[in-house]
Design an enzyme around this catalytic site. Structure first.
Site, PDB file in Angstrom:
ATOM      1  CB  SER A 772      12.873  35.510 -43.148  1.00 12.52           C
ATOM      2  OG  SER A 772      12.858  34.135 -43.709  1.00 12.52           O
ATOM      3  CG  HIS A 773       7.107  34.143 -41.022  1.00 15.12           C
ATOM      4  ND1 HIS A 773       6.358  34.108 -39.548  1.00 15.12           N
ATOM      5  CD2 HIS A 773       6.044  33.369 -41.399  1.00 15.12           C
ATOM      6  CE1 HIS A 773       5.143  33.308 -39.402  1.00 15.12           C
ATOM      7  NE2 HIS A 773       5.204  32.603 -40.553  1.00 15.12           N
ATOM      8  CG  MET A 774       8.156  31.437 -44.765  1.00 16.00           C
ATOM      9  SD  MET A 774       7.032  30.114 -44.010  1.00 16.00           S
ATOM     10  CE  MET A 774       5.391  30.735 -44.485  1.00 16.00           C
TER      11      MET A 774
END
Length: 817
Positions: A772-774
């Site tokens: 995911s992005h984070m």
């Protein structure tokens, strides 16, 4: 002869409440009890202790507080006073010491005379199967649920109320659920709770219970939920019940076989594949959901994979809504991961196997591409092959799967058909088309035309290429993880490999520091990053450009000159060249590639991984500029019609796009207002409905078990730090100093990248997956993180003042200072 009816139940003390229940329960029991007054203990200590021994000769005992006001309608003092377990009933000194300890807890917290305070003494329960508490109303919204929090692993009766449970279960059961659908333990608890509600004439109770060795529900305590802790939502019960019945039927229908899709049944999940829980949250408003569906989840997700050599599950959409909550149709997702050319019979078996494995391992719901589905061929296929053999696949079938994955993966890495180069070129044209569209903006009545154009371009030259590069990045990460599993690279080397890839995140943090110091004009910074917002699809969240100091803090004045390349830089960051695979591992990686049958060279694979990760971030950064521009025009359009951001959030994007190709009638705004109000009412209704993160059957809409999840840990670092929770609607200009803190965010998208410039010590999120992005951001920055903790772990951490995060040991827990 007149038979007296049971007396009317009135809440008094713990001992008084239980005494009123003696002999009145058919679906539960109340233990024998003896009540000691503090005044009697002080006046006649020996006689008081002797009475306890006479009541329970030789038993193991528990002494519990029973103070006035402890269990009243107005307030609850649960846990305020001591309870002493395991008292030797044959030892008068042990009894006296226990009574003294409870009395001491009264004296420590109450002033004045406590002589009339009670101490409740009862025998200990033998063979405890489970113990805990049940609230007969949801505490957050007052929804019609029994909320069970219990421990069925230890044999203590106070593991939940005393905070001793290392692993406990949290289950919500819709009040209208038929008890025949429940497990034996849940049935015992719910039947007892319903009977207590009838006796107490209240459906807002806090009940402490234990399940004894015979499976009976032992009522240890009953008190009303304090009025301040529950909202008046009882009038919604019927409507919530109707909504749940509709959801149950919808799930039943959607689970059935679908033409053109492999797999007997499906599963609905918040985090598999395009993880809506992380991107738009678990309770998005209609505009956010419809935007996400329009530019990705309707068709782009499958069209992109079809271009890469996967099956194309036309015409299905990936996102479904159940009682207002967005889910991925997992069967559709798994169909889109099948390599083209694999025979139909094998495709059918594979999808059924993948779904069965997810049912067996729900903790992998945010890691399906790595732990459930073989979406590509990496350098450790034996891991997938072993699972397939265990599931009954023959060696010939496994080899057919391997060859199909090899053919597809090899072509993608080599970009044999020039797809990646062509898509990168398409992205390069997105900025020019956006400028041209925005240059035509004129009258407010024509804004839907520009909005449609921005979103159409966003799809063709933004989210479609992004979907391809995101899949390529998954493939690249799969290669890297397989090298770690085979011992060719260490985890630290993998982290260093990621950290060395230059992306827009590094640019952002560096540019923000320059902007804050005055070395870069704010105008230049906002020209490039102003489109970002915490909540990419949330129109209620202002962008950086709209409220720069809110997110960025005090900014220096700058020198007035332009120091930034500008907002239209869409390619990867141009920093130092990536060092590539570790030198000691290169020969072995090249050998493994040849052994697996790949025709691509080592340098080709290395460049593919780096380029894919860079382009995934660069294209995401670029397409969100179109999305942000469209939302800015929506705000302007709303202002023209007297609709604020909050009102606009309840109107799906289709309502606006319909005006791009037809003239608006005079009553459009009145119809829009009616739709907004109708959607607002339903949004508030569905807020009282609970659903799990995975839905396997219609019963899951009524019985929601909260599962402990396995977070995705980033780096090998260890940190103990104070905890600070951030929300999408927090007043950011009043935030405490984040320097060195462990920051908790439910779902963090690119708009939350500003936190990285605040010197945080680490990051914890409720939602999020292995790619995911984070997860990516923290790997790039070398920041310790636990991404995707799940509701149970996240809420436990959110209540802590200090947290221990040990990524190497895969531990995250509250820390006692």
């Amino acid at each position: 002869m007149t038979v007296s009816s049971p007396s009317v139940f009135r809440f008094t003390t713990k001992a008084g409440n239980l005494a009123q229940l003696q002999g009145r329960l058919r679906h539960g029991i109340v233990l024998p009890q003896h009540t000691v007054l503090v005044g009697d203990l002080r006046r006649d200590r020996a006689g008081t202790i002797a009475k306890v021994q006479h009541a329970f000769p030789g038993d193991r005992l528990i002494a519990r507080s029973s103070a006035p006001g402890e269990d009243s309608v107005e307030a609850s003092m649960a846990g305020a006073f001591e309870s002493i377990l395991g008292i030797d009933g044959a030892d008068p000194r042990a009894i006296g010491a226990a009574l003294d300890e409870v009395t001491g807890s009264y004296a420590a917290k109450r002033t004045g005379d406590i002589g009339h305070y009670e101490i409740l003494v009862q025998p200990m329960i033998r063979g405890v199967r489970a113990s805990g508490v049940v609230f007969t109303r949801d505490l957050d919204k007052g929804g019609p649920y029994y909320l069970l929090n219990y421990d069925d692993e230890s044999d203590r009766t106070d593991s939940i109320t005393g905070g001793h449970a290392g692993s406990h279960k949290v289950v919500r059961i819709f009040r209208g659920t038929e008890v025949d659908r429940l497990s034996p333990i849940h049935r015992s608890i719910v039947e007892a709770a319903r009977e207590l509600e009838s006796i107490a004439r209240s459906d807002a109770l806090d009940i402490e219970f234990a399940i004894d060795g015979e499976g009976r529900c032992v009522v240890l305590q009953v008190r009303p939920l304090a009025r301040g802790r529950i909202l008046s939502f009882t009038h919604l019960d019927q409507r919530v019940g109707d909504e749940i019945r509709h959801a149950r039927e919808f799930v039943r229908e959607k689970l059935a076989r679908r033409p053109g899709l492999f797999g007997e049944r499906t599963v609905f999940g918040e985090m598999p594949d395009w993880n809506p829980a992380e991107i738009i949250g678990t309770r998005p408003k209609p505009l956010a959901t419809s935007l996400y569906s329009h530019i990705i989840m309707r068709s782009v997700w499958r069209e992109a994979r079809a271009l890469m050599g996967y099956r194309h599950p036309f015409p299905y959409e990936l996102l479904v809504e159940i009682a207002g909550r967005p889910y991925v149709d997992v069967r559709c997702s798994f169909n889109s991961f099948l390599p083209r050319g694999l025979c139909d019979a094998l495709c059918e078996r594979l999808v059924d196997h993948y779904i069965a494995r997810l049912r067996e391992h729900p903790e992998f719901h945010d890691k399906v591409e790595f732990e459930i589905v073989a979406t590509c061929l990496d350098l450790d296929f034996e891991r997938s092959a072993a699972r397939l053999r265990d599931a009954g696949f023959t060696n010939d079938e496994i080899e057919e799967i391997r060859v199909a994955l090899l053919r597809m993966t090899d072509g993608i890495v080599r970009d044999a058909e020039g797809l990646l180069a062509r898509l990168a070129s398409d992205v390069d044209g997105l900025a020019a088309r956006r400028r041209a569209t925005l240059a035509t903006v004129g009258r407010s009545t024509a804004l839907p035309i520009q909005i449609e154009q921005l979103l159409s371009d966003c799809i063709r030259d933004g989210t479609l290429p992004f979907s391809v590069f995101a899949r390529c990045a998954f493939i690249g990460n799969s290669f890297l993880k397989s090298l770690v599993r085979r011992g060719v690279m260490t985890q630290s080397e993998l982290d260093a490999y990621h950290h060395a890839i230059p992306t827009v995140t590094g640019d952002f943090v560096g540019d923000l520091e320059r902007c804050k110091s005055g070395a870069m004009p704010l105008a230049d910074f906002l020209e490039r990053y102003g489109h970002l917002r915490p909540g990419t699809y949330d129109i209620c969240a202002c962008s950086y450009a709209e409220k720069p100091e809110l997110y960025l803090g005090p900014i220096g004045r700058g020198n007035g000159g332009s120091t930034s390349p500008g907002s239209d830089r869409s390619g990867p960051s141009h920093a130092a060249a990536h060092p590539g695979f570790p030198a000691h591992a290169r020969d072995e990686i090249a050998r493994l590639l040849r052994e697996a049958g790949f025709t691509c060279e080592l340098a080709t694979l290395d460049a593919f991984i780096v380029r894919s990760i860079q382009m995934r971030e660069a294209v995401k950064f670029e397409f969100t500029k179109n999305l942000s521009a469209a939302m800015r025009l929506l705000v302007e359009f709303g202002e023209y019609h007297g609709l604020d951001r909050e009102a606009l959030s309840f109107l799906p994007i289709e309502s606006y796009l319909g005006l791009a190709n037809r003239s608006a009638s005079g009553d459009w705004i009145s119809g829009a207002r009616e739709t907004i109000e109708r959607n607002r009412v339903r949004y508030e209704l569905t807020a009282a409905i609970n659903l799990p993160d995975l839905v396997f059957s219609p019963d899951d809409t009524e019985v929601i078990s909260l599962q402990r999840r396995r977070p995705n840990f980033v780096t090998q670092k260890r940190i103990i730090a104070r905890a600070i929770r951030l929300g999408h609607e927090d007043d950011l200009d009043r935030l405490p100093d984040l320097q060195g803190a462990l920051v908790l965010i439910e779902n963090a998208d690119p708009g939350f990248d500003w936190v990285f410039a605040r010197g945080i010590g680490g990051l914890l999120t409720k939602h999020g997956g292995a790619a995911s992005h984070m997860t990516i951001r923290c790997a790039e920055l070398g920041l310790p993180a636990a991404i995707g903790c799940g509701e149970q772990i996240f809420e436990e951490l959110a209540r802590a003042t200090s947290i221990l995060l040990d990524c190497a040991e895969r531990r995250v827990e509250p820390h006692a200072a």
